[in-house]
Design a protein around this motif. Sequence first.
Motif, PDB file in Angstrom:
ATOM      1  N   LEU A   1       0.841  -1.206   0.000  1.00 22.40           N
ATOM      2  CA  LEU A   1       0.000   0.000   0.000  1.00 22.40           C
ATOM      3  C   LEU A   1       0.873   1.251   0.000  1.00 22.40           C
ATOM      4  CD1 LEU A   1      -2.704   1.525   0.280  1.00 22.40           C
ATOM      5  CD2 LEU A   1      -2.473   1.255   2.761  1.00 22.40           C
ATOM      6  N   ASN A   2       1.933   1.244   0.774  1.00 26.45           N
ATOM      7  CA  ASN A   2       2.845   2.383   0.805  1.00 26.45           C
ATOM      8  C   ASN A   2       3.420   2.649  -0.580  1.00 26.45           C
ATOM      9  OD1 ASN A   2       4.503   4.373   2.345  1.00 26.45           O
ATOM     10  ND2 ASN A   2       6.182   3.058   1.644  1.00 26.45           N
ATOM     11  N   ALA A   3       3.792   1.577  -1.285  1.00 28.25           N
ATOM     12  CA  ALA A   3       4.303   1.728  -2.655  1.00 28.25           C
ATOM     13  C   ALA A   3       3.212   2.243  -3.590  1.00 28.25           C
ATOM     14  CB  ALA A   3       4.844   0.392  -3.157  1.00 28.25           C
ATOM     15  N   ALA A   4       1.973   1.782  -3.398  1.00 25.67           N
ATOM     16  CA  ALA A   4       0.873   2.248  -4.233  1.00 25.67           C
ATOM     17  C   ALA A   4       0.589   3.727  -4.007  1.00 25.67           C
ATOM     18  CB  ALA A   4      -0.379   1.424  -3.955  1.00 25.67           C
ATOM     19  N   LEU A   5       0.687   4.170  -2.760  1.00 29.47           N
ATOM     20  CA  LEU A   5       0.487   5.588  -2.461  1.00 29.47           C
ATOM     21  C   LEU A   5       1.561   6.440  -3.122  1.00 29.47           C
ATOM     22  CD1 LEU A   5      -0.435   5.246   1.322  1.00 29.47           C
ATOM     23  CD2 LEU A   5      -1.984   5.969  -0.509  1.00 29.47           C
ATOM     24  N   ALA A   6       2.803   5.965  -3.112  1.00 29.02           N
ATOM     25  CA  ALA A   6       3.884   6.689  -3.785  1.00 29.02           C
ATOM     26  C   ALA A   6       3.646   6.737  -5.289  1.00 29.02           C
ATOM     27  CB  ALA A   6       5.226   6.023  -3.475  1.00 29.02           C
ATOM     28  N   HIS A   7       3.196   5.627  -5.864  1.00 25.60           N
ATOM     29  CA  HIS A   7       2.906   5.578  -7.297  1.00 25.60           C
ATOM     30  C   HIS A   7       1.768   6.534  -7.634  1.00 25.60           C
ATOM     31  CE1 HIS A   7       1.271   4.014 -11.086  1.00 25.60           C
ATOM     32  NE2 HIS A   7       2.484   3.547 -11.316  1.00 25.60           N
ATOM     33  N   HIS A   8       0.742   6.577  -6.782  1.00 24.46           N
ATOM     34  CA  HIS A   8      -0.386   7.478  -7.018  1.00 24.46           C
ATOM     35  C   HIS A   8       0.050   8.937  -6.981  1.00 24.46           C
ATOM     36  CE1 HIS A   8      -4.299   9.385  -6.667  1.00 24.46           C
ATOM     37  NE2 HIS A   8      -3.926   9.908  -5.515  1.00 24.46           N
ATOM     38  N   ALA A   9       0.879   9.293  -5.997  1.00 17.25           N
ATOM     39  CA  ALA A   9       1.354  10.677  -5.889  1.00 17.25           C
ATOM     40  C   ALA A   9       2.136  11.087  -7.130  1.00 17.25           C
ATOM     41  CB  ALA A   9       2.198  10.837  -4.628  1.00 17.25           C
ATOM     42  N   ALA A  10       2.939  10.172  -7.653  1.00 14.76           N
ATOM     43  CA  ALA A  10       3.702  10.476  -8.868  1.00 14.76           C
ATOM     44  C   ALA A  10       2.784  10.592 -10.078  1.00 14.76           C
ATOM     45  CB  ALA A  10       4.755   9.395  -9.104  1.00 14.76           C
ATOM     46  N   ALA A  11       1.751   9.736 -10.160  1.00 11.35           N
ATOM     47  CA  ALA A  11       0.829   9.757 -11.298  1.00 11.35           C
ATOM     48  C   ALA A  11       0.018  11.043 -11.358  1.00 11.35           C
ATOM     49  CB  ALA A  11      -0.096   8.546 -11.235  1.00 11.35           C
ATOM     50  N   LEU A  12      -0.222  11.664 -10.205  1.00  9.89           N
ATOM     51  CA  LEU A  12      -0.997  12.905 -10.182  1.00  9.89           C
ATOM     52  C   LEU A  12      -0.307  14.026 -10.949  1.00  9.89           C
ATOM     53  CD1 LEU A  12      -2.328  13.098  -6.502  1.00  9.89           C
ATOM     54  CD2 LEU A  12      -3.620  12.561  -8.579  1.00  9.89           C
ATOM     55  N   ARG A  13       0.998  13.931 -11.084  1.00 13.74           N
ATOM     56  CA  ARG A  13       1.752  14.987 -11.769  1.00 13.74           C
ATOM     57  C   ARG A  13       1.759  14.812 -13.279  1.00 13.74           C
ATOM     58  NH1 ARG A  13       5.004  13.956  -7.072  1.00 13.74           N
ATOM     59  NH2 ARG A  13       6.372  12.522  -8.217  1.00 13.74           N
ATOM     60  N   LEU A  14       1.198  13.714 -13.764  1.00 12.54           N
ATOM     61  CA  LEU A  14       1.187  13.432 -15.195  1.00 12.54           C
ATOM     62  C   LEU A  14      -0.148  13.832 -15.819  1.00 12.54           C
ATOM     63  CD1 LEU A  14       2.778   9.863 -15.106  1.00 12.54           C
ATOM     64  CD2 LEU A  14       3.938  12.043 -15.525  1.00 12.54           C
ATOM     65  N   PRO A  15      -0.135  14.300 -17.066  1.00 13.31           N
ATOM     66  CA  PRO A  15      -1.410  14.629 -17.735  1.00 13.31           C
ATOM     67  C   PRO A  15      -2.207  13.360 -17.984  1.00 13.31           C
ATOM     68  CG  PRO A  15       0.413  14.720 -19.302  1.00 13.31           C
ATOM     69  CD  PRO A  15       1.028  14.536 -17.945  1.00 13.31           C
TER      70      PRO A  15
END
Length: 408
Positions: free
Chosen positions: A244-258
């Motif tokens: 889950l911690n890794a998924a949260l990090a992935h989600h935060a990074a994805a938010l910066r992408l169009p």
Amino acid sequence: MNAPTNAPTYDTERTAHLDTAGTGRMPDGVRAVLAACTARDDRFGSRALKEHLGAVLDTEVHDRLGDLLGVPAGETVLATGAAAAFDAFVSATELGPGDRIWTTPHEGVDHLTTLCSLRDRTRCRLEVVPLRADGDLDLDWMRDHIDEDVALVSVVHVSSACGTVNPLERVGRILAPHRARYAVDASHSVGQLPVDAARIGAHLVTADGWRFLRGPDAVGFAYAAPGVWGGRPPAPAPAAVAALNAALAHHAAALRLPREDLLPRLRAVVERTPGIELLAPGREQAGMLAFRHGEVPAALIRRGLARRGVVLRKSVAQENPLHPAARDGATAVRASVHHDNGAQDIDRFEQALRDVLREERERREERERSGAAFAAAPAAVGADGPGGPSPYRAKPAGRRHLTLHRAT
């Protein structure tokens, strides 16, 4: 043993996954963390795994959850899922016969079961906030009926039945001057919509990690306002927390992408398909929508799409027993999209849906021709002689579904 010939087959390289609201596809990095931690747990035991993960379990995942929900990290709690967290906190609430609980027609069966148990234990009243004619929550009704007897209000952010988005901040402003504790189920919104507990005015926010956040199964979390709630939910496995911690990090990074909102494309496909009824009450939907066909059962549509590499979910009335779409007990098909989908997935869904409906129409026409030919044939001679009961008596037609009835 060979699989049944009618079993769905999946091309994992080409599957159009349109069920993120049910189970999101884990990113490769998240899956790798889960596999590595599970292997370490299997070899050395859970205590050694906890020591190995260290700050990930104690601080890092809570920091990420705090950022996600707009709350202090120390006020977040891990659980095996949103339903478990909701049950742990709400079941510990002390109410009396004079208190009232509000829920909505969007409430899922797990949360509703907890509320009914609380009602039965404390002899308080459980009331359902009505919907307006357009499918939105009736906020005027809430303003007219709120008083100090309302002790708990449970609202779903995004309805799992059909994707309706509820106006959480407006509800929070109605409740703010009163004593009511405000609980929000964000299971189908975190990962696709902003969830800020402070702006909402919520005292409890619960969510699953395996839907739009695309984490592993059997892990969820909650924000619980200090001094408001008792209880403590069951803790998830350390390997699931690390993933889950890794998924949260992935989600935060994805938010910066169009990214493109594919829901309008998906809705357009459903609306232009003949015979389809779109189930989309309310003025705003997010991430998912539901539909049904007037003649083809939802189960046949889902299985037909799966054979063509398109994964959706069949929903049943028992999952959202108070929702208007559940009143006739009919099933529906629910499609959901996320930023890991592309326009090609929607195109593939449209073609597959057309093929499934055409195939079912041809089968129905063939059955009708066969039935007409059978009716025109000479009567069969049964054991009772000419004119007696036919040994080829047709089975009763129609679908059968288990339906949840609620007392009034």
